[in-house]
Write an enzyme that holds these catalytic residues in place. Structure first.
Site, PDB file in Angstrom:
ATOM      1  N   ASP A  39     -25.190  14.219 -23.260  1.00  0.00           N
ATOM      2  CA  ASP A  39     -23.749  13.999 -23.327  1.00  0.00           C
ATOM      3  C   ASP A  39     -23.386  12.578 -22.921  1.00  0.00           C
ATOM      4  OD1 ASP A  39     -24.464  14.276 -20.719  1.00  0.00           O
ATOM      5  OD2 ASP A  39     -22.838  15.638 -20.173  1.00  0.00           O
ATOM      6  N   GLU A  41       0.287   5.938  12.300  1.00  0.00           N
ATOM      7  CA  GLU A  41      -1.072   5.480  12.546  1.00  0.00           C
ATOM      8  C   GLU A  41      -1.115   3.977  12.858  1.00  0.00           C
ATOM      9  OE1 GLU A  41      -3.807   6.948  12.943  1.00  0.00           O
ATOM     10  OE2 GLU A  41      -5.394   5.494  12.523  1.00  0.00           O
ATOM     11  N   ASP A  42      -0.332   3.210  12.173  1.00  0.00           N
ATOM     12  CA  ASP A  42      -0.507   1.749  12.239  1.00  0.00           C
ATOM     13  C   ASP A  42       0.626   0.958  12.863  1.00  0.00           C
ATOM     14  OD1 ASP A  42      -2.938   2.007  11.062  1.00  0.00           O
ATOM     15  OD2 ASP A  42      -2.243   1.610   9.026  1.00  0.00           O
ATOM     16  N   HIS A  82       0.808  -1.224   0.000  1.00  0.00           N
ATOM     17  CA  HIS A  82       0.000   0.000   0.000  1.00  0.00           C
ATOM     18  C   HIS A  82       0.844   1.278   0.000  1.00  0.00           C
ATOM     19  CE1 HIS A  82      -2.980   2.974   0.997  1.00  0.00           C
ATOM     20  NE2 HIS A  82      -2.457   3.153   2.191  1.00  0.00           N
TER      21      HIS A  82
HETATM   22 MN    MN Z   1      -2.893   4.553   3.832  1.00  0.00          MN
END
Ligand code: MN
Length: 736
Positions: A260, A76-77, A48
C-alpha cells in the site's frame, strides 16, 4: 499570524448561536497576561494560544473550547491562578484550564520513557471533559508544527511523548488526520536520520509514483462512470513516512514489497451500497491480492473507522491499495470524534449543548477505555464490548514522587499508602507529607497528578491511628505487623518484671529463674508455648499468673514451703482483703470462662457491679480488665477481638460490698439531702459519703456514695431514692 476575528468568524460559521463575546474576552485576557512573553521562535507568545483556538474553531468546537484554547497556558505560564480564571470565566472554563494545566505539569515531571504507559493512563484520568483531550491535541499539534526552534533533545523528548501518548489517543478517537501529522512530525524530530533517508528514497520515486497514481485515478473514474456507480471524489496518496517506516521495520521488507505504498480512495455518496458497488468494479478491473480485503463497513473498527480496503495488482505488476468509503465515513476517518461532534450539532440543530457533550463524552470514554485497560498502545481491542461494562477510570490514582516516578495507588489512598508503596522503611518512619509542596495531614486523600513528598524521621514509628486511613494492603499489613510486634515487646517486658517481682516474694533469685533456659522452656511448653519469651508475653498479657510459673519451677513441696502467703499474719491478710473489697477489687468476684485463676481488675470507667452483664479485655500488665458490657469503651475495645474474653460473676456465698456513686437531681428545697439519706438508710444500705450543691439552673444536686452487694441491691436503692418527693432523676456515676 492568525487574527482573532478569523477565529470568531469560523466559530460563527459553525455555530450561529455561539457567544463570541466570551472568545473576545478570553483573547484580551490571554493577550494581557502573556504580554512580553516570547516563543522560542522569537514571536509573541500569544501566537500559540491563538493558533490553538483556530484549530479548535476549525474542528467545529464550541465557544467554551475555543476560549479555553486561548487561556490554556495562562495558569501554567503566567502569574494568573485558577481562581482568577474562575472569577472571570466561570466554573466550566476553569475546570478545562485546570485539566490542561495538570497535564502540562505531568508532562514536565515524567521524563522517563518507560513510564509512558502510566503517564498515558494518568493523562486519561485527568480528562474530566472530552474537550480537554481535543484542546490538548490541538495544543500539541501546534507545538509539533513549530518545534524547529527548540533544541534537538527537547524536540526528541516532546516527540517521544507525542508518539507514546498523544498519537495513540488521537488514533483511538479516530482522528486520523491529526494522528498522521503528529506521527510524521514526531518521526522527523526523533529519528532525523531515518526520516531523511526514507524521505529521500520516497522522493526519488515520487514522480514515478505520482504518475502511477494519476493513471490509476483516471482508470477508476472511467470504470466507475462506465458502470454507473456514483462517486464524489477520487483521491490518491503516497503512504505516510512514519507508517511506511514502521512497516518496513516490522516486516523487514524493502520498499518495493509494500502493498500500500500508494493508495487511491473512492469517496461515495452517503450510502454503503455505493461502496460495495465500487468495490465490485475495482475487483473487476484489477486482480485483488488474496487476503488483503478488509470490510470495516460491516464491522467497524473500535474507533468508529469505517471503510473498505483492498489491495490489487495494477498494470505493470504494481500493487496498490484501494479504500472505499462514504463521505460521512470519510469525515469520521479524518476527524474522528470531532466530526462526530459536528455531525451531531448539524443534525440536532438546537440541541442542548450539554446533552451532546454528555453523549460525546460517553463515546470518548468508550473509545479511550482500551487505552487505559490494555497495556498495548495499539488499540484494536477485541474485547471492546466487554470493556463497555466497566466504568471509565474508577479504580486508580496516579501520583508522583518529587523525582517524577509514577506511583499507582487505589482511590482513597493517602500519603501513608504512598510512603509504604515507595518502601516499607519509608512508611515505617514517615512523620509527615507534602502534596504539591504543601504540608498536609497524613490522612489527606491523594488526587491524580499530585506530587507527594514524604518526610521521615529516623526511629519514628507507625501509629495505630494510621489503620483508619490507609487503603493499600501493603500499608495495612506493615502497620498491623508493627503494632503486634510492639505489643509483644511491651508485654514481654511487663511479663519479665512481674515474674521478677513474684520471684522476689519467694526469695528466689530472679536471674536463677530467668536464666535457666531449660526450665523456662519446659514451663513454656507446658503452657503450649514455644519459647520463654512467649511465656513472658503471656504473663504480660495477663493470661498467665507469675505465681503459677514459680509453682511449676519449684515443684509443689518447695512451693508450699516458700509461699509468702502462708507466712503472712492472718489478721493482716483479712485486713487486706477487706480493703480490696472496699475499693471494688474483689479478686474472687469474677471468673473467666474456661480458664481460672487469672488476674482480674474492674474497669474504672464503668465499675461493673455484681449482676450486671460484663465482658473481659486482656490488658497489658493488668490482666483481664472487666467492663460493663454497656460501657462506651467496650465498643472500641471490641476491635481487638482476640483480646476479648468472656467472663461471668463467680457464685459466691460471701456478700461483697461495692461502692457506687449516685447523682440525684432534685428540686431545690431544704431537707432534700436528709430525706434522701433517710430513704437509703431505711432499706438498710450503707452510705459512705454524701454532699449537696445547687446547679446553675437552680436544681438541687446530691452526690451520694452507697455500699451495695449487687445490681439488684443498687436497683432497690435507686427506686427508693426516686420515690422521695422532689427527686427529679437518679443517675449512676462512674467510679473515677
Ligand atoms: Mn500550549
Amino acid at each position: 499570524m492568525i487574527r482573532i476575528e478569523d477565529v470568531i468568524a469560523k466559530v460563527e460559521h459553525n455555530r450561529p448561536d455561539a457567544d463570541v463575546e466570551l472568545i473576545r474576552r478570553a483573547y484580551l485576557f490571554s493577550a494581557l497576561h502573556h504580554k512580553g512573553q516570547k516563543r522560542a521562535s522569537g514571536e509573541p507568545y500569544l501566537v500559540h494560544p491563538l493558533a490553538v483556538a483556530d484549530l479548535l474553531a476549525e474542528m467545529g468546537l464550541d465557544e467554551v473550547s475555543v476560549s479555553t484554547g486561548l487561556l490554556h497556558d495562562v495558569v501554567e505560564d503566567t502569574l494568573v491562578d485558577l481562581d482568577t480564571i474562575r472569577s472571570y470565566f466561570g466554573d466550566e472554563i476553569a475546570l478545562l484550564v485546570d485539566g490542561l494545566t495538570k497535564i502540562a505539569q505531568i508532562s514536565n515531571l515524567s521524563k522517563e520513557r518507560q513510564q509512558a504507559e502510566n503517564v498515558r493512563k494518568m493523562v486519561l484520568a485527568m480528562i474530566t471533559d472530552v474537550r480537554v483531550v481535543l484542546i490538548k491535541l490541538a495544543d500539541r499539534l501546534h507545538n509539533m508544527r513549530t518545534m524547529q526552534f527548540l533544541k534537538p533533545e527537547k524536540r526528541a523528548r516532546i516527540s517521544q511523548e507525542t508518539l507514546d501518548i498523544y498519537a495513540p489517543i488521537a488514533h483511538r478517537l479516530g482522528m486520523g488526520k491529526l494522528r498522521s501529522e503528529l506521527e510524521d512530525l514526531s518521526f522527523q524530530n526523533l529519528y532525523p536520520e531515518d526520516y531523511k533517508r526514507l524521505a529521500k528514497e520516497v522522493d526519488t520515486r515520487r514522480p514515478e509514483l505520482e504518475a502511477a497514481l494519476e493513471r490509476i485515478i483516471s482508470t477508476v473514474e472511467h470504470r466507475l462512470r462506465e458502470n454507473e456507480v456514483p462517486f464524489i471524489e477520487i483521491q490518491g496518496r503516497v503512504k505516510r513516512l512514519y507508517s511506511l517506516w514502521k512497516k518496513l521495520k516490522k516486516q523487514k521488507i524493502s520498499i518495493e514489497q509494500v502493498y500500500d505504498l500508494i493508495a487511491v480512495r473512492v469517496i461515495t455518496p452517503n450510502h454503503k451500497k455505493y461502496c460495495y458497488l465500487a468495490l465490485s468494479v475495482m475487483h473487476d478491473t484489477w486482480t485483488p491480492v488474496p487476503e488483503r480485503f478488509k470490510d470495516w463497513i460491516a464491522i467497524p473498527r473500535d474507533n468508529l473507522y469505517q471503510s473498505l480496503h483492498t489491495s490489487v495488482i495494477g498494470d505493470g505488476g504494481q500493487a496498490f491499495e484501494v479504500q472505499i468509503r462514504t463521505e460521512e465515513m470519510h469525515h469520521i476517518a479524518e476527524e474522528g470524534v470531532a466530526a462526530h461532534w459536528r455531525y451531531k450539532e448539524n443534525k440536532l440543530g438546537t440541541a442542548d449543548d450539554n446533552e451532546s457533550i454528555d453523549e460525546l463524552r460517553k463515546t470518548v470514554e468508550k473509545l479511550l477505555l482500551p487505552l487505559v485497560e490494555n497495556s498495548e498502545a495499539d488499540g484494536d481491542s477485541e474485547d471492546f464490548i466487554e470493556s463497555l461494562k466497566l466504568d471509565l477510570f474508577p479504580k486508580d490514582v496516579y501520583a508522583f514522587t518529587p523525582m517524577g516516578k509514577v506511583i499507582q495507588l487505589p482511590r482513597g489512598a493517602t500519603p501513608i499508602d504512598f510512603a509504604y508503596a515507595i518502601h516499607s522503611e519509608v512508611g515505617d518512619t514517615c512523620t509527615g507529607g507534602k502534596i504539591n509542596g504543601r504540608i498536609v495531614p497524613l490522612r489527606t486523600e491523594l488526587q491524580n497528578g499530585d506530587v507527594v513528598e514524604i518526610m521521615t524521621t529516623a526511629n519514628s514509628k507507625p501509629s495505630r491511628d494510621w489503620l483508619n486511613y490507609v487503603v493499600t494492603s501493603k500499608a495495612r499489613n506493615r502497620i498491623r505487623h508493627w503494632i503486634s510486634e510492639q505489643q509483644r515487646t511491651e508485654s514481654i517486658d511487663i511479663g519479665r518484671k512481674l515474674l521478677e517481682k513474684e520471684a522476689d516474694r519467694f526469695r528466689l533469685s530472679p536471674k536463677k529463674l530467668m536464666n535457666n533456659d531449660t526450665e523456662m522452656k519446659r514451663i513454656a511448653n507446658e503452657y503450649g508455648l514455644g519459647r520463654p519469651e512467649d511465656l513472658l508475653a503471656s504473663i504480660g498479657y495477663g493470661k498467665t499468673l507469675p505465681r503459677n510459673i514459680i509453682a511449676k519451677f519449684l515443684g509443689p513441696e518447695k512451693f508450699a514451703e516458700l509461699d509468702p502467703e502462708k507466712h503472712k499474719e492472718t489478721r493482716l491478710e483479712t485486713g487486706m482483703k477487706a480493703v480490696k473489697r472496699l475499693i471494688g477489687l474483689g479478686e474472687d468476684a469474677i471468673v473467666v470462662k474456661g480458664v481460672d485463676n487469672l488476674l482480674t481488675t474492674r474497669a474504672r470507667c464503668c465499675n461493673p457491679l455484681r449482676g450486671e452483664d460484663i465482658i473481659g479485655y486482656i490488658s497489658l500488665g493488668k490482666g483481664i480488665v472487666v467492663h460493663n458490657k454497656r460501657c462506651k469503651n467496650v465498643k472500641q475495645l471490641m476491635v481487638n477481638k482476640d483480646r476479648i474474653v468472656e467472663v461471668e460473676w463467680a457464685k459466691s456465698d460471701k456478700e461483697e460490698i461495692q461502692s457506687v456513686r449516685l447523682l440525684v437531681t432534685t428540686e431545690n428545697r431544704t431537707g432534700m439531702l436528709a430525706d434522701i439519706t433517710n430513704a437509703i438508710a431505711e432499706i438498710k444500705t450503707g452510705i459512705r459519703n454524701a454532699s449537696a450543691s445547687v446547679s446553675r439552673d437552680d436544681k438541687g444536686l446530691i452526690e451520694v456514695t452507697v455500699e451495695v452487694f449487687d445490681k439488684k441491691h443498687l436497683d432497690r436503692v435507686i427506686l427508693a431514692v426516686e420515690q422521695v418527693p422532689g427527686v427529679i432523676a437518679v443517675e449512676r456515676m462512674n467510679a473515677n
